[in-house]
Design an enzyme around this catalytic site. Structure first.
Site, PDB file in Angstrom:
ATOM      1  N   ARG A 234      -1.401   3.791   8.390  1.00  0.00           N
ATOM      2  CA  ARG A 234      -1.848   2.895   9.458  1.00  0.00           C
ATOM      3  C   ARG A 234      -1.470   1.476   9.073  1.00  0.00           C
ATOM      4  NH1 ARG A 234      -1.843   6.448  12.233  1.00  0.00           N
ATOM      5  NH2 ARG A 234      -3.444   7.359  13.561  1.00  0.00           N
ATOM      6  N   GLU A 263       0.065  -2.420  17.750  1.00  0.00           N
ATOM      7  CA  GLU A 263       1.178  -1.591  18.220  1.00  0.00           C
ATOM      8  C   GLU A 263       1.293  -1.681  19.735  1.00  0.00           C
ATOM      9  OE1 GLU A 263       0.947   2.361  16.573  1.00  0.00           O
ATOM     10  OE2 GLU A 263       1.120   1.623  14.533  1.00  0.00           O
ATOM     11  N   HIS A 282       6.101   4.100  15.196  1.00  0.00           N
ATOM     12  CA  HIS A 282       5.048   5.115  15.015  1.00  0.00           C
ATOM     13  C   HIS A 282       5.574   6.516  15.394  1.00  0.00           C
ATOM     14  CE1 HIS A 282       0.403   5.616  14.896  1.00  0.00           C
ATOM     15  NE2 HIS A 282       1.006   6.706  14.438  1.00  0.00           N
TER      16      HIS A 282
HETATM   17  N1  LIG Z   1       2.658   7.829  11.211  1.00  0.00           N
HETATM   18  C1  LIG Z   1       2.171   8.888  11.796  1.00  0.00           C
HETATM   19  O1  LIG Z   1       2.583   9.249  12.868  1.00  0.00           O
HETATM   20  C2  LIG Z   1       1.097   9.679  11.108  1.00  0.00           C
HETATM   21  C3  LIG Z   1       1.071  11.069  11.242  1.00  0.00           C
HETATM   22  C4  LIG Z   1       0.040  11.778  10.604  1.00  0.00           C
HETATM   23  C5  LIG Z   1      -0.923  11.091   9.883  1.00  0.00           C
HETATM   24  N2  LIG Z   1      -0.868   9.740   9.816  1.00  0.00           N
HETATM   25  C6  LIG Z   1      -1.852   8.978   9.071  1.00  0.00           C
HETATM   26  O2  LIG Z   1      -1.735   9.307   7.708  1.00  0.00           O
HETATM   27  C7  LIG Z   1      -2.994   9.187   7.083  1.00  0.00           C
HETATM   28  C8  LIG Z   1      -3.262  10.424   6.243  1.00  0.00           C
HETATM   29  O3  LIG Z   1      -3.330  11.576   7.044  1.00  0.00           O
HETATM   30  P1  LIG Z   1      -3.755  12.969   6.389  1.00  0.00           P
HETATM   31  O4  LIG Z   1      -3.604  13.999   7.447  1.00  0.00           O
HETATM   32  O5  LIG Z   1      -3.091  13.145   5.100  1.00  0.00           O
HETATM   33  O6  LIG Z   1      -5.296  12.678   6.152  1.00  0.00           O
HETATM   34  P2  LIG Z   1      -6.197  13.302   5.001  1.00  0.00           P
HETATM   35  O7  LIG Z   1      -7.588  13.037   5.412  1.00  0.00           O
HETATM   36  O8  LIG Z   1      -5.789  14.701   4.713  1.00  0.00           O
HETATM   37  O9  LIG Z   1      -5.865  12.417   3.734  1.00  0.00           O
HETATM   38  C9  LIG Z   1      -6.291  11.106   3.558  1.00  0.00           C
HETATM   39  C10 LIG Z   1      -6.604  10.938   2.081  1.00  0.00           C
HETATM   40  O10 LIG Z   1      -6.870   9.566   1.862  1.00  0.00           O
HETATM   41  C11 LIG Z   1      -7.854   9.509   0.857  1.00  0.00           C
HETATM   42  N3  LIG Z   1      -8.504   8.205   0.797  1.00  0.00           N
HETATM   43  C12 LIG Z   1      -9.575   7.761   1.482  1.00  0.00           C
HETATM   44  N4  LIG Z   1      -9.872   6.521   1.092  1.00  0.00           N
HETATM   45  C13 LIG Z   1      -8.972   6.177   0.149  1.00  0.00           C
HETATM   46  C14 LIG Z   1      -8.774   5.018  -0.642  1.00  0.00           C
HETATM   47  N5  LIG Z   1      -9.576   3.964  -0.534  1.00  0.00           N
HETATM   48  N6  LIG Z   1      -7.747   5.019  -1.517  1.00  0.00           N
HETATM   49  C15 LIG Z   1      -6.946   6.091  -1.644  1.00  0.00           C
HETATM   50  N7  LIG Z   1      -7.098   7.225  -0.931  1.00  0.00           N
HETATM   51  C16 LIG Z   1      -8.098   7.258  -0.047  1.00  0.00           C
HETATM   52  C17 LIG Z   1      -8.790  10.645   1.210  1.00  0.00           C
HETATM   53  O11 LIG Z   1      -9.562  11.028   0.089  1.00  0.00           O
HETATM   54  C18 LIG Z   1      -7.819  11.720   1.635  1.00  0.00           C
HETATM   55  O12 LIG Z   1      -7.500  12.576   0.547  1.00  0.00           O
HETATM   56  C19 LIG Z   1      -3.989   8.924   8.195  1.00  0.00           C
HETATM   57  O13 LIG Z   1      -4.208   7.540   8.303  1.00  0.00           O
HETATM   58  C20 LIG Z   1      -3.276   9.382   9.419  1.00  0.00           C
HETATM   59  O14 LIG Z   1      -3.730   8.752  10.557  1.00  0.00           O
HETATM   60  C21 LIG Z   1       0.118   9.019  10.413  1.00  0.00           C
HETATM   61  O1  LIG Z   2      -2.724   9.905  13.068  1.00  0.00           O
HETATM   62  C1  LIG Z   2      -1.809  10.571  13.543  1.00  0.00           C
HETATM   63  O2  LIG Z   2      -1.892  11.774  13.819  1.00  0.00           O
HETATM   64  C2  LIG Z   2      -0.509   9.913  13.742  1.00  0.00           C
HETATM   65  O3  LIG Z   2      -0.575   8.550  13.559  1.00  0.00           O
HETATM   66  C3  LIG Z   2       0.172  10.289  15.008  1.00  0.00           C
HETATM   67  O4  LIG Z   2      -0.202   9.469  16.070  1.00  0.00           O
HETATM   68  P1  LIG Z   2       0.408   9.780  17.510  1.00  0.00           P
HETATM   69  O5  LIG Z   2      -0.312  10.979  18.013  1.00  0.00           O
HETATM   70  O6  LIG Z   2       0.147   8.579  18.324  1.00  0.00           O
HETATM   71  O7  LIG Z   2       1.850  10.058  17.309  1.00  0.00           O
END
Ligand SMILES: NC(=O)c1ccc[n+]([C@@H]2O[C@H](COP(=O)([O-])OP(=O)(O)OC[C@H]3O[C@@H](n4cnc5c(N)ncnc54)[C@H](O)[C@@H]3O)[C@@H](O)[C@H]2O)c1
Ligand SMILES: O=C(O)[C@H](O)COP(=O)(O)O
Length: 546
Positions: A234, A263, A282
């Protein structure tokens, strides 16, 4: 009138998910709504499905007028949904936590490799008519140290892939189990150790108050000069102005960013325009496969929630596995009915403040999840005396808001753990009762029940043992134990055409006080209740709706 629920899909969503939704509900696909338009539409919707581009604010929940039952976040991050407001409004929030994990990890790796080899910059340069082979010399990944910040689903998939590229991977995650990291050959280290040792940093933590701007001036100052940063988590986890300063100072050699605090980011954003920064809009979750997977996952969760099923991916309610829930189903009914009975026995103006729930079971506490039962007891206690709608989502919040203190106690029985519960007891302290016999010798209103052959029964009122199925409604009478009482009350009810489903008498000793519990299918009218009250041996009675 249309009995089908209405689901508003506010962002582009996979076709397979849409098809699932359309089989069950009216589906309104309205994209790019303004906040005002969303607030206007929402009062006509039972469910809302969004991705990360829609802010589901408190105002949205307030505007729904109580109709919105579920918000489906088609993705992982729920930082765009006001969870406290959802909970306060009894609205379930579900997400799709797994379907886009690989897509996000693959995008992280794409950005890592593209950044290291200046792919985006070189591409733009050729398209601008240039041929700059010396300018775009990259750096190698093999043997370099990658710090994965947030070792959850995406972080661990990134780590796995980076190891395949020959990188040395360390990770920082205060909550990740060390054995999971060890299993893929990753060492968990402190925040400072991770950022100061890394050649590359990849961010994978959620945006929370604790992670907001976690990469700031202070953090950049601790990094190796020439560090490269990837962010597919994020935008808000980086202080973007501090990152521009770190890039300008050469502390950060390059950054590759898929996410931004705002965004889309402003067109003149210094960060986006920086020549050492590679950006994508994104796109982490945007693969055909991930979007189909997410759409199906969230459509199933939303439809299930609208049908009243518990969602396995609930974000603001207890997640109870389906098999546990099916085993607890009759106890869930019992719990709500005991709450309803107990509160209807209260008299006087002191208010219900303190409720003790006792679960008697042969199972050790870890094998018995009582969260659903507690929520249903709260529902039973609050709904008969207020206009509030209580469900699994808002039960604890509603109890707290009303100053209702619930304590739970377990009694470990020496029986077979096959049956999840032997009995549930609900006690309300510091109140008077409109049925004095419901007060136990310790001074609380007490009702107790159990499940027999799948049907909930009331088995104790105050100190009296009774046995009446908790279906329809219940009349409780205290009488002097003597022959013919069942017949007398039964014939009054019969004359008034009230069907008796069950009757039982609990007494302390023969010919002393007894409590008769009568299950009735219909609500007796005032005349019938008056006639029961006039039977000479009846000392007190109460009619309770279930
Ligand atoms: N760019 C995209 O399109 C996209 C797609 C999927 C996920 N994401 C983002 O990626 C991130 C991770 O997703 P995920 O599915 O792996 O989630 P997840 O919950 O499986 O993993 C997140 C991890 O972060 C850890 N965490 C929490 N606080 C923390 C801190 N202060 N320092 C270090 N680690 C910490 C948690 O313990 C957890 O293990 C989320 O923010 C999600 O929104 C973005
Ligand atoms: O948190 C997520 O799952 C990702 O950031 C994906 O976001 P989106 O659904 O807007 O692509």
């Amino acid at each position: 009138m249309d009995a089908k629920p209405t689901i508003l899909v506010a962002e582009k969503f996979g076709q397979a998910g849409l098809d699932l939704l359309k089989n069950f509900a009216n589906v309104d696909c309205s994209y790019n709504l303004t906040q005002d338009e969303l607030c206007t539409k929402i009062s006509l919707c039972d469910a809302l499905i969004v991705r990360s581009g829609t802010k589901v604010t408190r105002e949205v929940f307030e505007s729904s007028g109580g109709r919105l039952k579920v918000v489906g976040r088609a993705g992982v991050g729920i930082d765009n949904v006001d969870l406290s407001a959802a909970t306060e409004h009894g609205c379930l929030v579900v997400n799709a936590p797994t379907a886009n994990t690989v897509a996000a990890a693959e995008h992280g790796i794409s950005l890592l490799t593209a950044m290291a080899r200046n792919v985006a910059q070189a591409d733009a340069s050729i398209k601008a008519g240039k041929w700059q082979r010396n300018k775009y010399v990259g750096v190698s990944l093999v043997g370099k140290k990658l710090a994965v910040m947030g070792f959850g689903k995406v972080g661990s998939e990134v780590a796995r892939r980076a190891k395949g590229l020959g990188m040395h991977v360390i990770a920082h995650d205060p909550y990740a189990p060390a054995d999971r990291a060890r299993a893929i050959g990753v060492q968990l280290v402190s925040f400072d150790e991770a950022i100061s040792a890394a050649d590359f940093i990849s961010l994978h933590m959620p945006l929370t108050p604790a992670t907001s701007k976690i990469l700031n001036d202070e953090a950049f100052a601790k990094m190796k000069k020439g560090v490269r940063i990837v962010n597919v988590a994020r935008g808000g986890v980086i202080d973007e102005e501090a990152l521009v300063r770190a890039l300008d100072a050469g502390i950060v050699a390059q950054a590759a960013l898929d996410v931004f605090t705002e965004e889309p980011p402003p067109k003149d954003s210094k960060l986006v325009q920086h020549e050492n920064v590679t950006v994508t809009p994104h796109l982490g979750a945007s693969t055909i496969e991930a979007q189909e997977g997410v759409a199906i996952e969230i459509a199933e969760a939303v439809v299930g929630a609208l049908k009243g099923e518990l969602a396995a991916t609930a974000v603001n309610a207890p997640m109870v596995p389906a098999e546990v829930l099916s085993e607890l189903a009759p106890f869930v009914v019992l719990a709500e009915k005991l709450g309803r009975l107990a509160v209807q026995l209260v008299a006087g103006g002191s208010g219900v403040k303190s409720v003790k729930v006792t679960y008697a079971s042969s199972r050790v506490p870890d094998d018995l999840d009582t969260r659903v039962l507690r929520a249903m007891i709260i529902k039973g206690l609050i709904e008969p005396i207020s206009s509030v709608f209580v469900n699994l989502v808002n039960a604890d919040f509603t109890a707290k808001q009303r100053g209702l203190h619930i304590t739970e106690e377990r009694i470990l029985l020496d029986g077979s753990p096959e049956n999840p519960l032997e009995f549930i007891q609900v006690q309300i302290a510091n109140v008077e009762s409109k049925f004095a016999s419901a007060i136990s010798i310790t001074g609380e209103i007490k009702v107790e029940g159990m499940v027999k052959d799948g049907i909930p029964h009331l088995t104790k009122v105050g100190s009296f043992d009774v046995d009446v199925t908790l279906e329809g409604s219940v009349i409780l009478c205290r009488q002097v134990d003597q022959p013919g009482m069942i017949g007398k009350v039964g014939s009054v009810l019969g004359e008034e055409n009230v069907n008796v489903s069950f009757m039982s008498v609990g007494r302390i000793a023969p010919r002393k006080h007894a409590v008769m519990a009568i299950g009735v299918d219909e609500e007796p009218n005032k005349e019938a209740l008056k006639k029961i009250g006039n039977i000479p041996a009846i000392e007190e009675f109460v009619f309770l709706k279930l």
